[in-house]
Scaffold this motif. Structure first.
Motif, PDB file in Angstrom:
ATOM      1  N   VAL A 160       5.652  76.023  87.456  1.00 37.45           N
ATOM      2  CA  VAL A 160       6.963  77.372  87.548  1.00 37.45           C
ATOM      3  C   VAL A 160       6.184  77.251  89.460  1.00 37.45           C
ATOM      4  CG1 VAL A 160       6.365  79.774  87.060  1.00 37.45           C
ATOM      5  CG2 VAL A 160       5.708  77.915  85.417  1.00 37.45           C
ATOM      6  N   MET A 161       7.779  78.572  89.636  1.00 36.04           N
ATOM      7  CA  MET A 161       7.512  78.448  90.957  1.00 36.04           C
ATOM      8  C   MET A 161       8.279  80.338  91.687  1.00 36.04           C
ATOM      9  SD  MET A 161      10.255  75.369  92.967  1.00 36.04           S
ATOM     10  CE  MET A 161      11.101  75.996  94.055  1.00 36.04           C
ATOM     11  N   GLY A 162       8.613  80.879  92.047  1.00 35.56           N
ATOM     12  CA  GLY A 162       8.680  82.394  92.960  1.00 35.56           C
ATOM     13  C   GLY A 162      10.170  81.189  93.966  1.00 35.56           C
ATOM     14  N   MET A 163      11.071  82.300  93.791  1.00 38.01           N
ATOM     15  CA  MET A 163      12.198  81.696  93.959  1.00 38.01           C
ATOM     16  C   MET A 163      12.022  81.854  96.036  1.00 38.01           C
ATOM     17  SD  MET A 163      14.770  85.237  92.424  1.00 38.01           S
ATOM     18  CE  MET A 163      13.963  86.094  92.483  1.00 38.01           C
ATOM     19  N   THR A 164      11.006  82.365  96.501  1.00 36.02           N
ATOM     20  CA  THR A 164      11.013  81.895  98.087  1.00 36.02           C
ATOM     21  C   THR A 164       9.793  80.861  97.805  1.00 36.02           C
ATOM     22  OG1 THR A 164       8.972  83.549  97.864  1.00 36.02           O
ATOM     23  CG2 THR A 164      11.310  83.953  98.465  1.00 36.02           C
ATOM     24  N   ASN A 165       9.293  80.097  97.006  1.00 39.55           N
ATOM     25  CA  ASN A 165       8.378  78.819  97.200  1.00 39.55           C
ATOM     26  C   ASN A 165       9.364  77.996  97.375  1.00 39.55           C
ATOM     27  OD1 ASN A 165       6.349  79.968  94.770  1.00 39.55           O
ATOM     28  ND2 ASN A 165       6.497  80.408  97.238  1.00 39.55           N
ATOM     29  N   LYS A 166       8.653  77.052  98.099  1.00 49.59           N
ATOM     30  CA  LYS A 166       8.882  75.103  98.479  1.00 49.59           C
ATOM     31  C   LYS A 166       8.618  74.660  97.937  1.00 49.59           C
ATOM     32  CE  LYS A 166      11.097  75.916 103.493  1.00 49.59           C
ATOM     33  NZ  LYS A 166      10.846  75.683 104.357  1.00 49.59           N
ATOM     34  N   LYS A 167       9.192  73.802  97.035  1.00 43.04           N
ATOM     35  CA  LYS A 167       8.438  72.507  96.180  1.00 43.04           C
ATOM     36  C   LYS A 167       8.813  71.309  96.025  1.00 43.04           C
ATOM     37  CE  LYS A 167       4.764  75.477  94.460  1.00 43.04           C
ATOM     38  NZ  LYS A 167       3.677  75.185  94.803  1.00 43.04           N
ATOM     39  N   SER A 168       8.456  70.055  95.883  1.00 40.97           N
ATOM     40  CA  SER A 168       9.259  69.221  95.446  1.00 40.97           C
ATOM     41  C   SER A 168       9.014  68.612  94.310  1.00 40.97           C
ATOM     42  CB  SER A 168       8.176  68.202  97.140  1.00 40.97           C
ATOM     43  OG  SER A 168       9.596  68.679  98.530  1.00 40.97           O
ATOM     44  N   LEU A 169       9.462  67.497  93.327  1.00 44.03           N
ATOM     45  CA  LEU A 169       9.761  66.782  92.337  1.00 44.03           C
ATOM     46  C   LEU A 169       9.883  65.483  92.796  1.00 44.03           C
ATOM     47  CD1 LEU A 169      12.352  68.559  89.699  1.00 44.03           C
ATOM     48  CD2 LEU A 169      10.169  69.028  90.628  1.00 44.03           C
TER      49      LEU A 169
ATOM     50  N   SER B 285      13.104  52.231  97.607  1.00 51.44           N
ATOM     51  CA  SER B 285      14.201  51.896  96.265  1.00 51.44           C
ATOM     52  C   SER B 285      13.480  52.129  95.086  1.00 51.44           C
ATOM     53  CB  SER B 285      13.911  50.800  96.357  1.00 51.44           C
ATOM     54  OG  SER B 285      13.123  49.623  96.101  1.00 51.44           O
ATOM     55  N   SER B 286      11.834  53.143  95.367  1.00 46.20           N
ATOM     56  CA  SER B 286      11.316  52.564  94.517  1.00 46.20           C
ATOM     57  C   SER B 286      10.945  53.939  94.353  1.00 46.20           C
ATOM     58  CB  SER B 286       9.754  52.313  95.036  1.00 46.20           C
ATOM     59  OG  SER B 286      10.279  51.046  94.695  1.00 46.20           O
ATOM     60  N   HIS B 287      11.355  55.250  94.989  1.00 44.07           N
ATOM     61  CA  HIS B 287      10.475  56.770  94.620  1.00 44.07           C
ATOM     62  C   HIS B 287      11.615  57.384  95.363  1.00 44.07           C
ATOM     63  CE1 HIS B 287       6.504  54.755  96.130  1.00 44.07           C
ATOM     64  NE2 HIS B 287       5.904  55.873  94.850  1.00 44.07           N
ATOM     65  N   LEU B 288      12.555  58.208  94.420  1.00 42.93           N
ATOM     66  CA  LEU B 288      13.120  59.407  94.925  1.00 42.93           C
ATOM     67  C   LEU B 288      12.090  61.234  94.675  1.00 42.93           C
ATOM     68  CD1 LEU B 288      15.987  60.403  94.828  1.00 42.93           C
ATOM     69  CD2 LEU B 288      16.139  59.929  91.857  1.00 42.93           C
ATOM     70  N   PHE B 289      12.716  61.777  95.726  1.00 46.54           N
ATOM     71  CA  PHE B 289      12.196  63.485  95.613  1.00 46.54           C
ATOM     72  C   PHE B 289      13.741  64.177  95.686  1.00 46.54           C
ATOM     73  CE2 PHE B 289       7.857  62.231  96.782  1.00 46.54           C
ATOM     74  CZ  PHE B 289       8.097  61.111  97.486  1.00 46.54           C
ATOM     75  N   LEU B 290      13.312  65.344  95.043  1.00 40.84           N
ATOM     76  CA  LEU B 290      13.907  66.391  94.419  1.00 40.84           C
ATOM     77  C   LEU B 290      13.638  67.191  95.967  1.00 40.84           C
ATOM     78  CD1 LEU B 290      17.054  66.996  93.694  1.00 40.84           C
ATOM     79  CD2 LEU B 290      15.936  68.281  91.381  1.00 40.84           C
ATOM     80  N   HIS B 291      13.887  68.387  96.749  1.00 38.13           N
ATOM     81  CA  HIS B 291      13.030  69.146  96.963  1.00 38.13           C
ATOM     82  C   HIS B 291      13.629  70.175  96.629  1.00 38.13           C
ATOM     83  CE1 HIS B 291      10.926  66.083  99.729  1.00 38.13           C
ATOM     84  NE2 HIS B 291      12.079  65.746  99.651  1.00 38.13           N
ATOM     85  N   LEU B 292      13.409  71.680  96.737  1.00 33.52           N
ATOM     86  CA  LEU B 292      13.661  72.632  96.166  1.00 33.52           C
ATOM     87  C   LEU B 292      12.891  74.062  97.319  1.00 33.52           C
ATOM     88  CD1 LEU B 292      12.023  71.826  92.858  1.00 33.52           C
ATOM     89  CD2 LEU B 292      14.347  71.028  93.291  1.00 33.52           C
ATOM     90  N   HIS B 293      14.364  74.841  97.287  1.00 31.63           N
ATOM     91  CA  HIS B 293      13.848  75.810  98.053  1.00 31.63           C
ATOM     92  C   HIS B 293      14.845  77.346  97.356  1.00 31.63           C
ATOM     93  CE1 HIS B 293      16.942  75.040 100.723  1.00 31.63           C
ATOM     94  NE2 HIS B 293      17.081  74.166 100.906  1.00 31.63           N
ATOM     95  N   THR B 294      14.250  77.881  97.469  1.00 37.92           N
ATOM     96  CA  THR B 294      14.939  79.576  97.553  1.00 37.92           C
ATOM     97  C   THR B 294      16.056  79.367  96.076  1.00 37.92           C
ATOM     98  OG1 THR B 294      17.207  78.891  99.114  1.00 37.92           O
ATOM     99  CG2 THR B 294      14.769  80.169  99.666  1.00 37.92           C
ATOM    100  N   LEU B 295      15.302  79.006  94.648  1.00 33.38           N
ATOM    101  CA  LEU B 295      15.570  78.578  93.754  1.00 33.38           C
ATOM    102  C   LEU B 295      16.500  79.899  93.406  1.00 33.38           C
ATOM    103  CD1 LEU B 295      14.345  75.418  92.247  1.00 33.38           C
ATOM    104  CD2 LEU B 295      16.100  75.429  93.811  1.00 33.38           C
TER     105      LEU B 295
END
Lengths: 114, 113
Positions: free
Chosen positions: A12-21, A71-81
């Motif tokens: 759960v994240m706020g619209m101003t947060n930055k998070k990564s999957l 090749s083993s890792h993948l991230f999805l960086h999220l910001h201002t969603l």
């Protein structure tokens, strides 16, 4: 267990947060993918990485930023969603990008933007 | 980007009965057709990958056929069991490296004891 692990499972994240999957596979696969599933819609491809090179996908907003350090890792960086970005985000991998063999999926991250 | 359609959207089947559902896809630009089984709170799991016209594949009580000329695939489940309850996803791949899999919305199957 499919061999593809995603963390966190819920976020759960706020619209101003930055998070990564995060997504991790140790299947020796050379291609990795991010998919999004919104309610009542099919799985939608967001990004493809093949041999750690990103294949551009222009339809994804820039507030989503993928990263494939190896090749083993993948991230999805999220910001201002936005709240409409709330969805299930699935990672997958395959032997190569040609997909004449099966893809292996993680269990997904359920994202809620508040 | 392909347009993949699945029908029906949902299906209730009595335990022990056999059932089938359909996936349609554009017959042009076809490279491979995938079927996945997705149980709630789990990962989608591959059932079959088919590439050749006329392909038939079988895994236990589940089988699939492929017609690339007319652009459809059928998934069959024989003697349904409660553990078959899941969403069955069909996905097509056109062969372009940027495309990945294009999924249908799935068929949600409920097996009633």
């Amino acid at each position: 267990e499919t061999g593809v692990t995603q963390t966190p499972r819920h976020l759960v994240m706020g619209m101003t947060n930055k998070k990564s999957l995060k997504c991790e596979q140790h299947l020796g696969h050379n291609a990795m993918y991010w998919y999004k599933q919104s309610a009542k819609k099919p799985l939608e491809l967001m990004f493809v990485y093949s041999l750690e090179e990103r294949v551009e996908n222009n339809s994804v907003p820039s507030r989503f930023s993928p990263e494939c350090p190896n090749s083993s890792h993948l991230f999805l960086h999220l910001h201002t969603l936005q709240p409409e970005d709330s969805a299930l985000y699935l990672c997958a991998s395959s032997q190569d990008g040609q997909l004449n063999t099966e893809a292996f999926f993680g269990q997904g991250t359920r994202l809620t933007v508040v | 980007i392909l347009n993949v359609e699945q029908s029906p959207q949902s299906l209730h089947v009595q335990e022990g009965d056999s059932t089938n559902f359909t996936c349609s896809f554009p017959s042009s630009n076809f490279y491979a057709l995938h079927w996945y089984r997705w149980e709630t709170a789990k990962s989608p799991e591959a059932l079959f990958v088919m590439t050749l016209n006329g392909d038939e594949k079988k895994k236990g009580r589940i089988s699939a056929t492929l017609n690339t000329k007319e652009g459809y695939s059928y998934l069959y489940i024989k003697g349904s069991q409660p553990e078959d309850s899941a969403t069955y996803l069909c996905a097509a791949y056109s062969g372009g490296g940027a495309d990945g899999l294009t999924f249908g919305k799935g068929t949600h199957l409920i097996i009633q004891p």
